[in-house]
Design a protein around this motif. Structure first.
Motif, short mmCIF file in Angstrom:
data_model
loop_
_atom_site.label_atom_id
_atom_site.label_comp_id
_atom_site.label_asym_id
_atom_site.label_seq_id
_atom_site.Cartn_x
_atom_site.Cartn_y
_atom_site.Cartn_z
N ARG A 123 0.84 -1.20 0.00
CA ARG A 123 0.00 0.00 0.00
C ARG A 123 0.88 1.24 0.00
NH1 ARG A 123 0.05 -1.68 5.32
NH2 ARG A 123 0.42 -0.08 6.91
N GLY A 124 0.29 2.32 -0.41
CA GLY A 124 1.03 3.56 -0.43
C GLY A 124 1.16 4.16 0.96
N ARG A 125 2.29 4.83 1.19
CA ARG A 125 2.50 5.54 2.45
C ARG A 125 2.96 6.95 2.12
NH1 ARG A 125 4.91 1.50 7.09
NH2 ARG A 125 3.75 -0.36 6.53
N THR B 244 3.54 9.95 4.63
CA THR B 244 3.26 9.43 5.96
C THR B 244 4.36 9.81 6.95
OG1 THR B 244 2.06 7.56 5.01
CG2 THR B 244 2.83 7.31 7.27
N ASP B 245 3.96 10.07 8.20
CA ASP B 245 4.92 10.34 9.26
C ASP B 245 5.41 9.01 9.81
OD1 ASP B 245 6.35 11.04 11.47
OD2 ASP B 245 4.84 12.37 12.33
N ARG C 59 6.55 8.29 -1.29
CA ARG C 59 6.80 9.65 -1.77
C ARG C 59 6.57 10.67 -0.66
NH1 ARG C 59 2.76 11.39 -6.29
NH2 ARG C 59 3.36 9.28 -6.93
N GLY C 60 7.61 11.44 -0.35
CA GLY C 60 7.48 12.48 0.65
C GLY C 60 7.34 11.99 2.08
N ALA D 291 11.36 11.63 -0.04
CA ALA D 291 11.33 11.04 1.30
C ALA D 291 12.48 11.60 2.13
CB ALA D 291 11.43 9.52 1.21
N ASP D 292 12.21 11.90 3.40
CA ASP D 292 13.22 12.45 4.30
C ASP D 292 13.89 11.29 5.03
OD1 ASP D 292 14.75 13.79 6.20
OD2 ASP D 292 13.25 15.36 6.49
N LEU D 293 15.14 11.00 4.66
CA LEU D 293 15.87 9.87 5.22
C LEU D 293 16.94 10.29 6.21
CD1 LEU D 293 16.31 7.78 1.94
CD2 LEU D 293 14.82 7.23 3.86
#
Length: 288
Positions: A190-192, A195-196, A213-214, A235-237
Motif C-alpha cells: 500500500r502507499g504511504r 506518511t509520518d 513519496r514524501g 522522502a526524508d531519510l
C-alpha cells in the motif's frame, strides 16, 4: 544528421554526468545558499554571502572535517552537477570574484539549474523502467527539453518558470514509476505517501513497490528492509538506518538522501549512487 532526441546520451550516461565536480565550480553552494545555525550548520549565513570557510581558490577550507566542525549539512548536500554547469557553461568560466557584476545573477541561476538537474535525474531513471515503455517517447522529449533549458542564457534561466516545467516532467516520470511499481507482487502493498514514519521500527520490512513519496523517515529503523522498486522521491531519510537494506532498485533516490542516512557495507544502493564516507564499514571504493 541526428535529431535532438537521438543526440542525447543514453539515460544511464546522462545520470552518470549529474555529479558534482567541485574542481570546476566556483564554490556556488558555499555562497548562493542560505545557512541556518542548527544541527546541520554551525553558523547563520545569508544567501549571496560567502561561507567563511570558503578559500580564495573556491575550495572548502575544512572539507575533511566538516562533520567535526558542525557542518554535516554540507556533507549531505549534492548539487547534481549544477555547480559546474553554471560555472563553466552559463558563465563560461568567469567567476563571481573576478566578474562581480555577474555575482547576483549567478547566485539566482544556480538553484534554478540545480532544480533542472534534479528533473534530468528523475527523467533519466524513468527511461530505464521497462514497464513504462509506452511513456518513453514522451520522457525523451521532456528530457531533451529540460537539458536545453539548462543551457539557456543566464538572464533567461533566472526568469525561468521552473514549477510549470516541473509539473509537466513530474506527471510523466511519476506515471512511469507507478507502472513499474505495479509489476511488484507483495502481500499488503500500500502507499504511504507523505506518511509520518519518524523513528518507525521497520527492521526487515518488506517494502517492495511501496509508495513512500514524501514520507518522513527521519531516524527510522530500516535495517535489512527490502525497498526494491519502492518510490522514495522526496522522502526524508535523515538519520534513517539503512544498514543491510536493499535499495538497489529503489525509485528516484538521490545522493543527498543517501548522504543524510546511515548505512553500512551491506547496504545495497542503485548503481549511480555512491556509498557515503561516513557509513560504517564503507568499502574502499566508495561504491555500492
Amino acid at each position: 544528421m541526428p535529431d535532438e532526441q537521438t543526440a542525447l546520451p543514453a539515460a544511464g550516461d546522462l545520470r552518470a554526468g549529474l555529479r558534482a565536480d567541485c574542481a570546476n565550480c566556483f564554490g556556488l553552494c558555499c555562497v548562493a545558499l542560505t545557512l541556518t545555525a542548527s544541527s546541520d550548520f554551525a553558523i547563520d549565513k545569508a544567501a549571496g554571502a560567502p561561507c567563511p570557510n570558503l578559500a580564495d581558490d573556491h575550495r572548502c577550507g575544512i572539507h575533511n572535517r566538516l562533520r567535526r566542525e558542525g557542518f554535516s549539512g554540507c556533507v549531505v548536500y549534492d548539487c547534481q552537477g549544477a555547480g559546474q554547469k553554471v560555472s563553466q557553461v552559463a558563465y563560461e568560466g568567469r567567476d563571481w570574484r573576478s566578474a562581480p557584476e555577474n555575482a547576483r545573477q549567478m547566485f539566482q541561476v544556480f538553484p534554478v539549474v540545480r532544480q533542472l538537474h534534479e528533473l534530468l535525474w528523475y527523467l533519466s531513471e524513468a527511461l530505464t523502467f521497462p514497464a513504462a515503455a509506452e511513456l518513453h517517447a514522451g520522457l525523451r522529449d521532456v528530457l531533451a527539453e529540460t537539458e536545453a533549458l539548462t543551457r539557456l542564457p543566464p538572464g533567461d534561466l533566472a526568469a525561468l518558470d521552473v514549477p510549470a516545467h516541473r509539473a509537466k516532467a513530474a506527471d510523466l516520470f511519476l506515471r512511469a514509476g507507478a507502472l513499474q511499481r505495479a509489476t511488484v507482487t507483495r502481500r499488503g502493498k500500500r502507499g504511504r505517501r507523505g506518511t509520518d514514519l519518524m523513528g518507525a521500527r521497520l527492521q526487515g520490512a518488506d517494502l517492495r513497490g511501496a509508495e513512500l513519496r514524501g514520507a518522513w523517515l527521519i531516524a527510522a529503523d530500516l535495517r535489512r528492509a527490502d525497498l526494491r522498486e519502492a518510490e522514495l522521491i522526496g522522502a526524508d531519510l535523515r538519520d534513517a538506518d539503512l544498514s543491510g537494506a536493499d535499495l538497489s532498485s529503489a525509485h528516484f533516490l538521490t545522493q543527498s538522501q543517501v548522504n543524510a542516512a546511515k548505512g553500512d557495507a551491506a547496504t545495497k544502493l542503485p548503481a549511480f549512487l555512491t556509498r557515503p564516507e561516513h557509513w560504517a564499514g564503507r568499502r574502499p571504493s566508495g561504491r555500492s
